[in-house]
Scaffold this motif. Structure first.
Motif, PDB file in Angstrom:
ATOM      1  N   PHE A 110      11.532  17.109  -4.311  1.00  0.00           N
ATOM      2  CA  PHE A 110      11.408  15.659  -4.395  1.00  0.00           C
ATOM      3  C   PHE A 110      11.713  15.102  -3.018  1.00  0.00           C
ATOM      4  O   PHE A 110      12.725  15.447  -2.415  1.00  0.00           O
ATOM      5  N   ARG A 111      10.827  14.249  -2.518  1.00  0.00           N
ATOM      6  CA  ARG A 111      10.996  13.716  -1.166  1.00  0.00           C
ATOM      7  C   ARG A 111      10.336  12.353  -1.071  1.00  0.00           C
ATOM      8  O   ARG A 111       9.536  11.962  -1.927  1.00  0.00           O
ATOM      9  N   SER A 112      10.692  11.649   0.001  1.00  0.00           N
ATOM     10  CA  SER A 112      10.045  10.374   0.281  1.00  0.00           C
ATOM     11  C   SER A 112       8.590  10.623   0.654  1.00  0.00           C
ATOM     12  O   SER A 112       8.280  11.572   1.391  1.00  0.00           O
ATOM     13  N   ALA A 113       7.726   9.784   0.156  1.00  0.00           N
ATOM     14  CA  ALA A 113       6.302   9.904   0.457  1.00  0.00           C
ATOM     15  C   ALA A 113       6.035   9.522   1.907  1.00  0.00           C
ATOM     16  O   ALA A 113       6.733   8.669   2.478  1.00  0.00           O
ATOM     17  N   THR A 114       5.042  10.130   2.473  1.00  0.00           N
ATOM     18  CA  THR A 114       4.555   9.768   3.802  1.00  0.00           C
ATOM     19  C   THR A 114       3.180   9.124   3.652  1.00  0.00           C
ATOM     20  O   THR A 114       2.571   9.169   2.571  1.00  0.00           O
ATOM     21  N   ARG A 115       2.712   8.566   4.732  1.00  0.00           N
ATOM     22  CA  ARG A 115       1.377   7.956   4.726  1.00  0.00           C
ATOM     23  C   ARG A 115       0.315   8.966   4.280  1.00  0.00           C
ATOM     24  O   ARG A 115      -0.617   8.619   3.558  1.00  0.00           O
ATOM     25  N   ALA A 116       0.482  10.218   4.663  1.00  0.00           N
ATOM     26  CA  ALA A 116      -0.480  11.260   4.288  1.00  0.00           C
ATOM     27  C   ALA A 116      -0.522  11.503   2.778  1.00  0.00           C
ATOM     28  O   ALA A 116      -1.518  12.013   2.256  1.00  0.00           O
ATOM     29  N   ASP A 117       0.545  11.147   2.065  1.00  0.00           N
ATOM     30  CA  ASP A 117       0.601  11.339   0.610  1.00  0.00           C
ATOM     31  C   ASP A 117      -0.105  10.235  -0.167  1.00  0.00           C
ATOM     32  O   ASP A 117      -0.389  10.402  -1.360  1.00  0.00           O
ATOM     33  N   VAL A 118      -0.375   9.110   0.473  1.00  0.00           N
ATOM     34  CA  VAL A 118      -0.895   7.943  -0.242  1.00  0.00           C
ATOM     35  C   VAL A 118      -2.176   8.248  -1.023  1.00  0.00           C
ATOM     36  O   VAL A 118      -2.271   7.863  -2.200  1.00  0.00           O
ATOM     37  N   PRO A 119      -3.172   8.942  -0.478  1.00  0.00           N
ATOM     38  CA  PRO A 119      -4.364   9.216  -1.299  1.00  0.00           C
ATOM     39  C   PRO A 119      -4.045   9.994  -2.579  1.00  0.00           C
ATOM     40  O   PRO A 119      -4.605   9.693  -3.638  1.00  0.00           O
ATOM     41  N   GLU A 120      -3.135  10.948  -2.508  1.00  0.00           N
ATOM     42  CA  GLU A 120      -2.769  11.711  -3.708  1.00  0.00           C
ATOM     43  C   GLU A 120      -2.000  10.832  -4.696  1.00  0.00           C
ATOM     44  O   GLU A 120      -2.182  10.959  -5.914  1.00  0.00           O
ATOM     45  N   ILE A 121      -1.140   9.957  -4.195  1.00  0.00           N
ATOM     46  CA  ILE A 121      -0.403   9.039  -5.072  1.00  0.00           C
ATOM     47  C   ILE A 121      -1.380   8.100  -5.766  1.00  0.00           C
ATOM     48  O   ILE A 121      -1.298   7.881  -6.982  1.00  0.00           O
ATOM     49  N   LEU A 122      -2.323   7.552  -5.014  1.00  0.00           N
ATOM     50  CA  LEU A 122      -3.319   6.662  -5.615  1.00  0.00           C
ATOM     51  C   LEU A 122      -4.136   7.394  -6.672  1.00  0.00           C
ATOM     52  O   LEU A 122      -4.465   6.821  -7.716  1.00  0.00           O
ATOM     53  N   ASP A 145      -9.582  -0.935   1.024  1.00  0.00           N
ATOM     54  CA  ASP A 145      -8.437  -1.509   0.343  1.00  0.00           C
ATOM     55  C   ASP A 145      -7.201  -1.533   1.225  1.00  0.00           C
ATOM     56  O   ASP A 145      -6.260  -0.768   1.027  1.00  0.00           O
ATOM     57  N   ALA A 146      -7.209  -2.440   2.174  1.00  0.00           N
ATOM     58  CA  ALA A 146      -6.082  -2.578   3.103  1.00  0.00           C
ATOM     59  C   ALA A 146      -4.805  -2.983   2.378  1.00  0.00           C
ATOM     60  O   ALA A 146      -3.709  -2.682   2.843  1.00  0.00           O
ATOM     61  N   ALA A 147      -4.906  -3.643   1.238  1.00  0.00           N
ATOM     62  CA  ALA A 147      -3.717  -4.082   0.507  1.00  0.00           C
ATOM     63  C   ALA A 147      -2.852  -2.899   0.083  1.00  0.00           C
ATOM     64  O   ALA A 147      -1.625  -2.978   0.146  1.00  0.00           O
ATOM     65  N   CYS A 148      -3.454  -1.812  -0.353  1.00  0.00           N
ATOM     66  CA  CYS A 148      -2.677  -0.621  -0.742  1.00  0.00           C
ATOM     67  C   CYS A 148      -1.922  -0.070   0.459  1.00  0.00           C
ATOM     68  O   CYS A 148      -0.761   0.328   0.346  1.00  0.00           O
ATOM     69  N   TRP A 149      -2.577  -0.051   1.599  1.00  0.00           N
ATOM     70  CA  TRP A 149      -1.934   0.491   2.794  1.00  0.00           C
ATOM     71  C   TRP A 149      -0.837  -0.435   3.295  1.00  0.00           C
ATOM     72  O   TRP A 149       0.220   0.022   3.735  1.00  0.00           O
ATOM     73  N   ALA A 150      -1.060  -1.726   3.196  1.00  0.00           N
ATOM     74  CA  ALA A 150      -0.012  -2.677   3.577  1.00  0.00           C
ATOM     75  C   ALA A 150       1.183  -2.545   2.635  1.00  0.00           C
ATOM     76  O   ALA A 150       2.339  -2.616   3.066  1.00  0.00           O
ATOM     77  N   ALA A 151       0.915  -2.322   1.344  1.00  0.00           N
ATOM     78  CA  ALA A 151       2.000  -2.128   0.378  1.00  0.00           C
ATOM     79  C   ALA A 151       2.796  -0.875   0.723  1.00  0.00           C
ATOM     80  O   ALA A 151       4.031  -0.886   0.697  1.00  0.00           O
ATOM     81  N   PHE A 152       2.093   0.206   1.059  1.00  0.00           N
ATOM     82  CA  PHE A 152       2.817   1.423   1.441  1.00  0.00           C
ATOM     83  C   PHE A 152       3.708   1.157   2.652  1.00  0.00           C
ATOM     84  O   PHE A 152       4.872   1.557   2.677  1.00  0.00           O
ATOM     85  N   GLU A 153       3.168   0.494   3.650  1.00  0.00           N
ATOM     86  CA  GLU A 153       3.952   0.210   4.863  1.00  0.00           C
ATOM     87  C   GLU A 153       5.182  -0.637   4.536  1.00  0.00           C
ATOM     88  O   GLU A 153       6.269  -0.400   5.070  1.00  0.00           O
ATOM     89  N   ALA A 154       5.024  -1.612   3.638  1.00  0.00           N
ATOM     90  CA  ALA A 154       6.154  -2.467   3.258  1.00  0.00           C
ATOM     91  C   ALA A 154       7.212  -1.662   2.495  1.00  0.00           C
ATOM     92  O   ALA A 154       8.416  -1.797   2.752  1.00  0.00           O
ATOM     93  N   ILE A 155       6.777  -0.816   1.572  1.00  0.00           N
ATOM     94  CA  ILE A 155       7.712   0.030   0.823  1.00  0.00           C
ATOM     95  C   ILE A 155       8.436   0.960   1.777  1.00  0.00           C
ATOM     96  O   ILE A 155       9.666   1.102   1.724  1.00  0.00           O
ATOM     97  N   ASP A 156       7.683   1.585   2.662  1.00  0.00           N
ATOM     98  CA  ASP A 156       8.239   2.559   3.600  1.00  0.00           C
ATOM     99  C   ASP A 156       9.268   1.926   4.541  1.00  0.00           C
ATOM    100  O   ASP A 156      10.248   2.572   4.914  1.00  0.00           O
ATOM    101  N   ALA A 157       9.070   0.669   4.893  1.00  0.00           N
ATOM    102  CA  ALA A 157       9.971  -0.012   5.832  1.00  0.00           C
ATOM    103  C   ALA A 157      11.200  -0.624   5.160  1.00  0.00           C
ATOM    104  O   ALA A 157      12.145  -0.999   5.842  1.00  0.00           O
TER     105      ALA A 157
END
Length: 153
Positions: free
Chosen positions: A6-18, A39-51
């Motif tokens: 179990f680990r924190s997701a990285t940007r590279a994990d986002v397609p698999e999470i989606l 879908d920039a909104a999903c990527w912006a959401a990931f960046e906000a969660i990650d930060a």
């Protein structure tokens, strides 16, 4: 199944999470997930969660493959004498691997994470149509103590 990590997701994990989120009839009825370029909104959401130090997007990994995910949000609160609470959202296990203990292990890991942070409560919501999920969460000790409400905006 090998040993779950179990680990924190990285940007590279986002397609698999989606893909995990999309592989669900109830989710598909709400919205359609599309590619990164659309879908920039999903990527912006990931960046906000990650930060955000109060949000953790978690993946369960087995032999280098993402097999589950959840999002943990830590909420400060004046209720319960100021104890922080953890909200668990978007819990998913790959469809073909359900029933193999991945969800239970992921939830136990998440609850241990809440205890590490000193949370006094773990909470989640689940769609009323997810009767299997209700049994799953009850088996982990969750009780249906409140009536949840949502309003789509």
């Amino acid at each position: 199944m090998t040993q779950l990590i179990f680990r924190s997701a990285t940007r590279a994990d986002v397609p698999e999470i989606l893909a995990l989120l999309e592989d669900d009839a109830i989710h598909r009825s709400r919205q359609q997930v599309v590619a990164e370029r659309d879908d920039a909104a999903c990527w912006a959401a990931f960046e906000a969660i990650d930060a955000d130090p109060r949000n953790e997007l978690i993946v369960a990994e087995d032999a280098g493959t993402v097999v589950g995910t959840c999002q943990l949000t830590f909420i400060p609160s004046l209720s319960r004498r100021g104890a922080e609470r953890m909200t668990i959202e978007a819990v998913r296990v790959r469809t073909d691997l359900r029933g193999h203990g991945i969800g239970k292990a992921m939830m136990r890991w998440a609850l241990d994470r809440a205890r590490e942070r000193g949370c006094g409560l773990a909470q989640l919501t689940t769609d009323k149509r997810r009767t299997d999920a209700h049994r799953f969460y009850a088996g982990l000790g969750f009780t249906a103590s409140h009536e949840g409400m949502k309003l789509a905006l």
